[in-house]
Design a protein around this motif. Sequence first.
Motif, PDB file in Angstrom:
ATOM      1  N   ASP A  45      -8.158  -0.252  -4.364  1.00 20.61           N
ATOM      2  CA  ASP A  45      -8.431  -1.114  -5.519  1.00 20.61           C
ATOM      3  C   ASP A  45      -7.157  -1.769  -6.036  1.00 20.61           C
ATOM      4  O   ASP A  45      -7.150  -2.945  -6.397  1.00 20.61           O
ATOM      5  N   LYS A  46      -6.063  -1.026  -6.072  1.00 17.76           N
ATOM      6  CA  LYS A  46      -4.786  -1.575  -6.527  1.00 17.76           C
ATOM      7  C   LYS A  46      -4.300  -2.671  -5.579  1.00 17.76           C
ATOM      8  O   LYS A  46      -3.819  -3.711  -6.016  1.00 17.76           O
ATOM      9  N   VAL A  47      -4.445  -2.433  -4.277  1.00 19.14           N
ATOM     10  CA  VAL A  47      -4.030  -3.430  -3.288  1.00 19.14           C
ATOM     11  C   VAL A  47      -4.897  -4.683  -3.414  1.00 19.14           C
ATOM     12  O   VAL A  47      -4.384  -5.804  -3.412  1.00 19.14           O
ATOM     13  N   ASN A  61      -1.122  11.031  -6.558  1.00 18.45           N
ATOM     14  CA  ASN A  61      -2.393  11.731  -6.767  1.00 18.45           C
ATOM     15  C   ASN A  61      -3.602  10.801  -6.730  1.00 18.45           C
ATOM     16  O   ASN A  61      -4.732  11.249  -6.917  1.00 18.45           O
ATOM     17  N   ALA A  62      -3.373   9.519  -6.478  1.00 19.93           N
ATOM     18  CA  ALA A  62      -4.476   8.553  -6.440  1.00 19.93           C
ATOM     19  C   ALA A  62      -5.277   8.727  -5.154  1.00 19.93           C
ATOM     20  O   ALA A  62      -4.729   9.047  -4.099  1.00 19.93           O
ATOM     21  N   SER A  63      -6.574   8.501  -5.273  1.00 17.63           N
ATOM     22  CA  SER A  63      -7.434   8.582  -4.091  1.00 17.63           C
ATOM     23  C   SER A  63      -7.248   7.321  -3.236  1.00 17.63           C
ATOM     24  O   SER A  63      -6.671   6.328  -3.681  1.00 17.63           O
ATOM     25  N   SER A  64      -7.748   7.374  -2.024  1.00 18.29           N
ATOM     26  CA  SER A  64      -7.679   6.208  -1.137  1.00 18.29           C
ATOM     27  C   SER A  64      -8.399   5.009  -1.753  1.00 18.29           C
ATOM     28  O   SER A  64      -7.950   3.873  -1.610  1.00 18.29           O
ATOM     29  N   THR A  65      -9.486   5.270  -2.453  1.00 14.82           N
ATOM     30  CA  THR A  65     -10.243   4.205  -3.110  1.00 14.82           C
ATOM     31  C   THR A  65      -9.414   3.567  -4.222  1.00 14.82           C
ATOM     32  O   THR A  65      -9.390   2.337  -4.364  1.00 14.82           O
ATOM     33  N   ARG A  72       0.837  -1.201   0.000  1.00 11.47           N
ATOM     34  CA  ARG A  72       0.000   0.000   0.000  1.00 11.47           C
ATOM     35  C   ARG A  72       0.878   1.260   0.000  1.00 11.47           C
ATOM     36  O   ARG A  72       0.627   2.203  -0.760  1.00 11.47           O
ATOM     37  N   THR A  73       1.921   1.255   0.816  1.00 18.79           N
ATOM     38  CA  THR A  73       2.843   2.387   0.862  1.00 18.79           C
ATOM     39  C   THR A  73       3.532   2.580  -0.477  1.00 18.79           C
ATOM     40  O   THR A  73       3.696   3.707  -0.961  1.00 18.79           O
ATOM     41  N   TRP A  89      -3.913  -6.654  -6.432  1.00 21.46           N
ATOM     42  CA  TRP A  89      -2.648  -7.350  -6.191  1.00 21.46           C
ATOM     43  C   TRP A  89      -2.882  -8.595  -5.337  1.00 21.46           C
ATOM     44  O   TRP A  89      -2.349  -9.668  -5.637  1.00 21.46           O
ATOM     45  N   LEU A  90      -3.687  -8.468  -4.293  1.00 20.24           N
ATOM     46  CA  LEU A  90      -3.968  -9.616  -3.431  1.00 20.24           C
ATOM     47  C   LEU A  90      -4.670 -10.736  -4.198  1.00 20.24           C
ATOM     48  O   LEU A  90      -4.353 -11.917  -4.006  1.00 20.24           O
ATOM     49  N   LEU A  91      -5.595 -10.367  -5.053  1.00 18.30           N
ATOM     50  CA  LEU A  91      -6.290 -11.381  -5.849  1.00 18.30           C
ATOM     51  C   LEU A  91      -5.348 -12.062  -6.831  1.00 18.30           C
ATOM     52  O   LEU A  91      -5.450 -13.263  -7.066  1.00 18.30           O
TER      53      LEU A  91
END
Length: 51
Positions: free
Chosen positions: A27-29, A19-23, A10-11, A32-34
Amino acid sequence: MSEFGVQMYRTRMRRMYPNASSTEIADKVASWLLSRSSVEDAAGRPSARFA
């Protein structure tokens, strides 16, 4: 230990996409987990370290 890995990823995403939002980061995390769940030796492979 796995939660630490998720926090590290996440970091990393926050640094790569400042500039990405928390959402978007979440979503990226999640993506990646999937993707990691399909790795053949996700359950772990025997270590050769002590063989």
